[in-house]
Design an enzyme around this catalytic site. Structure first.
Site, PDB file in Angstrom:
ATOM      1  N   VAL A   1      21.497  41.540  22.892  1.00  0.00           N
ATOM      2  CA  VAL A   1      21.483  41.826  24.330  1.00  0.00           C
ATOM      3  C   VAL A   1      22.905  41.995  24.859  1.00  0.00           C
ATOM      4  CG1 VAL A   1      20.818  40.980  26.607  1.00  0.00           C
ATOM      5  CG2 VAL A   1      19.301  40.607  24.649  1.00  0.00           C
TER       6      VAL A   1
ATOM      7  N   VAL B   1      27.348  50.554  43.713  1.00  0.00           N
ATOM      8  CA  VAL B   1      27.810  49.272  44.246  1.00  0.00           C
ATOM      9  C   VAL B   1      28.766  49.446  45.410  1.00  0.00           C
ATOM     10  CG1 VAL B   1      29.207  47.240  43.673  1.00  0.00           C
ATOM     11  CG2 VAL B   1      27.445  48.039  42.073  1.00  0.00           C
TER      12      VAL B   1
ATOM     13  N   LYS C   1      16.249  31.787  29.219  1.00  0.00           N
ATOM     14  CA  LYS C   1      15.050  31.103  29.711  1.00  0.00           C
ATOM     15  C   LYS C   1      15.037  29.630  29.364  1.00  0.00           C
ATOM     16  CE  LYS C   1      12.733  32.886  25.618  1.00  0.00           C
ATOM     17  NZ  LYS C   1      13.918  33.676  25.217  1.00  0.00           N
TER      18      LYS C   1
ATOM     19  N   GLY D   1      11.696  40.390  29.789  1.00  0.00           N
ATOM     20  CA  GLY D   1      12.594  41.462  29.373  1.00  0.00           C
ATOM     21  C   GLY D   1      12.864  42.448  30.488  1.00  0.00           C
TER      22      GLY D   1
ATOM     23  N   GLY E   1      10.568  42.874  12.595  1.00  0.00           N
ATOM     24  CA  GLY E   1      11.579  42.287  13.461  1.00  0.00           C
ATOM     25  C   GLY E   1      11.043  41.720  14.760  1.00  0.00           C
TER      26      GLY E   1
ATOM     27  N   ASP F   1       8.367  29.229  23.654  1.00  0.00           N
ATOM     28  CA  ASP F   1       8.993  30.302  24.424  1.00  0.00           C
ATOM     29  C   ASP F   1       8.177  30.610  25.681  1.00  0.00           C
ATOM     30  OD1 ASP F   1      10.840  32.894  24.442  1.00  0.00           O
ATOM     31  OD2 ASP F   1       8.783  33.582  24.736  1.00  0.00           O
TER      32      ASP F   1
ATOM     33  N   LYS G   1       8.965  30.122  29.998  1.00  0.00           N
ATOM     34  CA  LYS G   1       8.768  31.162  31.000  1.00  0.00           C
ATOM     35  C   LYS G   1       7.743  30.732  32.049  1.00  0.00           C
ATOM     36  CE  LYS G   1      10.026  34.628  27.582  1.00  0.00           C
ATOM     37  NZ  LYS G   1       9.545  35.623  26.606  1.00  0.00           N
TER      38      LYS G   1
ATOM     39  N   GLY H   1      13.796  42.996  23.361  1.00  0.00           N
ATOM     40  CA  GLY H   1      14.610  44.105  22.873  1.00  0.00           C
ATOM     41  C   GLY H   1      15.943  44.129  23.574  1.00  0.00           C
TER      42      GLY H   1
END
Length: 441
Positions: free
Chosen positions: A17, A36, A106, A135, A188, A202, A206, A309
């Site tokens: 990431v 911005v 998380k 994600g 993967g 996990d 969340k 991902g």
């Protein structure tokens, strides 16, 4: 013409990431600056190993092992290193120095979120975390902002792509759990040690984050009931399919009435569940995630997309970066988390839902009546029963047993647990093969 000074951006971590975040920030810095109203200058990327392989080409001069100095020189700190420590220490340092923080962590938020939010509120900084759940799916901001004036009653979430991929293969390809896990690992989708995914850790992290947001109440991770998918069998998935259901690992966050006090409370739980094949969540295939929100005024809403991902999660991180940078340009203090409802967190025993119980029983007259009596004694109402007879008696005179699949009406977890305990001890029940909750009806 951009008149505001450049904003200094620090990235902590250059894994799948972090590398994508840094690469996209460098590639699209002019476009992002236009959105911005200020330049976004990536001043450094903190890493443990300067020579480790990266998933994206990064200028070596940006890499550093001195995270603390990097943090103290930044306006906005992006944490994508993962883990509890030193991530917690670094984020506390960033916030107390006045920097805004963006995190995809998380585990850190589920464990130390309240203290980090308290520091941010104290110093007027902002903590952004859209990438921590789902994600690329935008769910944090809708719950925190768009639905802040509504009353969210329930969330059903498929928030772990690994387990969804495994259960989806079991449903659509007929794989066993072991076969599906092996393929997920090869592709993967699953780590070499898949425990965090398949045991529900996990998803529980969340669920703690989503329920805290939705119900404006701090929900500690230890209050989230957790069950994984390791007990799910090919036969259970096949039986569910025949009955018009699919098996999913769900994060269920709901506002409910405590049956003991009559007061409102909050429940957060993660477990495998049957959902009707007609429910939108049943169509979530592969490693995708989806969050189904039931709000009082807005009605049912579903957020769907890639739940993991590097580049997908980086998209959510950069969305937070644009928000943080705009706040710097416009000015004003950070917006505190809304966790002041302080609803009680109810244990799983006080939750009510429907259940499907599969029993192996002896094939004798009167068995169904005895079992129905056990359900009635605990106040659990039977909605439907399906029976499959085992077959003809064998040479030893033993008659193979029958299988009963019993669907219930709404019942409390405590009443159901007491019923199952008595069923397991009944002389007419050979074994309790499975107990699955039914959600989404």
């Amino acid at each position: 013409m951009i008149e505001y000074r450049n904003l200094r951006i620090a990235v902590l971590g250059a894994g799948s990431v972090g590398a994508q975040v840094a690469s996209l920030l460098l590639t699209h810095k002019e476009e992002l600056a236009g959105r911005v109203g200020a330049g976004l200058e990536l001043v450094g990327i903190a890493v443990r190993d300067l020579d480790a392989p990266r998933t994206a080409e990064l200028p070596r001069e940006l890499l550093t092992t001195d995270a603390r100095s990097l943090i103290l020189g930044a306006d906005i700190v992006i944490e994508v290193m993962g883990g509890l420590e030193p991530a917690r220490e670094y984020l506390e340092l960033a916030l107390t120095s006045g920097a805004d923080v963006i995190t995809a962590n998380k585990a850190l938020l589920a464990t130390h979120g309240p203290e980090l939010f308290a520091i941010a509120e104290q110093v007027g900084a902002q903590l952004y975390y859209e990438a921590a759940v789902g994600g690329a799916i935008p769910i944090i901001r809708p719950l925190r902002d768009s639905l802040a004036g509504d009353r969210v009653n329930r969330i059903l979430g498929i928030v772990n792509g690994t387990t969804n991929y495994i259960l989806d293969r079991m449903d659509r390809e007929g794989d066993t759990l072991e076969q599906a896990l092996a393929i997920a690992t090869e592709l993967g989708y699953a780590e070499a040690d898949p425990t965090a995914d398949i045991e529900g850790y996990d998803a529980a992290q969340k669920a703690a984050i989503l329920s805290s947001l939705a119900f404006h109440t701090t929900v500690p991770l230890e209050s989230v009931h957790r069950e994984g998918i390791t007990s799910i069998t090919h036969d259970q998935v096949l039986s569910a399919k025949k009955g018009g259901f699919v098996v999913k690992l769900l994060a269920v966050c709901e506002r409910l009435v405590d049956p003991e006090t009559g007061e409102d409370g909050v429940s957060a739980r993660v477990h495998p569940a049957l959902i009707p094949a007609t429910h939108p969540l049943a169509a979530v295939h592969g490693a995708n995630n989806a969050v189904f929100v039931e709000a009082e005024a807005a009605g049912p809403l579903m957020f769907y997309g890639a739940g993991a991902g590097g580049v997908q999660t980086a998209s959510a991180v950069l969305g937070d970066l644009v928000s943080a940078a705009r706040r710097h340009v416009v000015g004003g203090p950070g917006v505190a988390e809304s966790t002041h409802a302080d609803l009680p967190i109810l244990p799983i025993s006080r939750v009510s839902t429907r259940y499907q119980i599969t029993l192996a029983v002896v094939d004798l007259p009167g068995v169904l009546a005895q079992i129905a009596t056990l359900f009635a004694e605990h106040g659990v109402s039977v909605e439907a029963v399906q029976q499959t007879v085992g077959g003809e008696p064998g040479p030893d005179g033993h008659t193979p047993g029958a299988t009963l699949v019993i669907g219930t009406h709404q019942a409390t977890e405590a009443a159901l647990a007491a019923t199952v305990a008595d069923l397991a001890g009944s002389p007419v029940v050979e074994r309790v093969e499975s107990v699955l909750r039914v959600e989404g009806l």
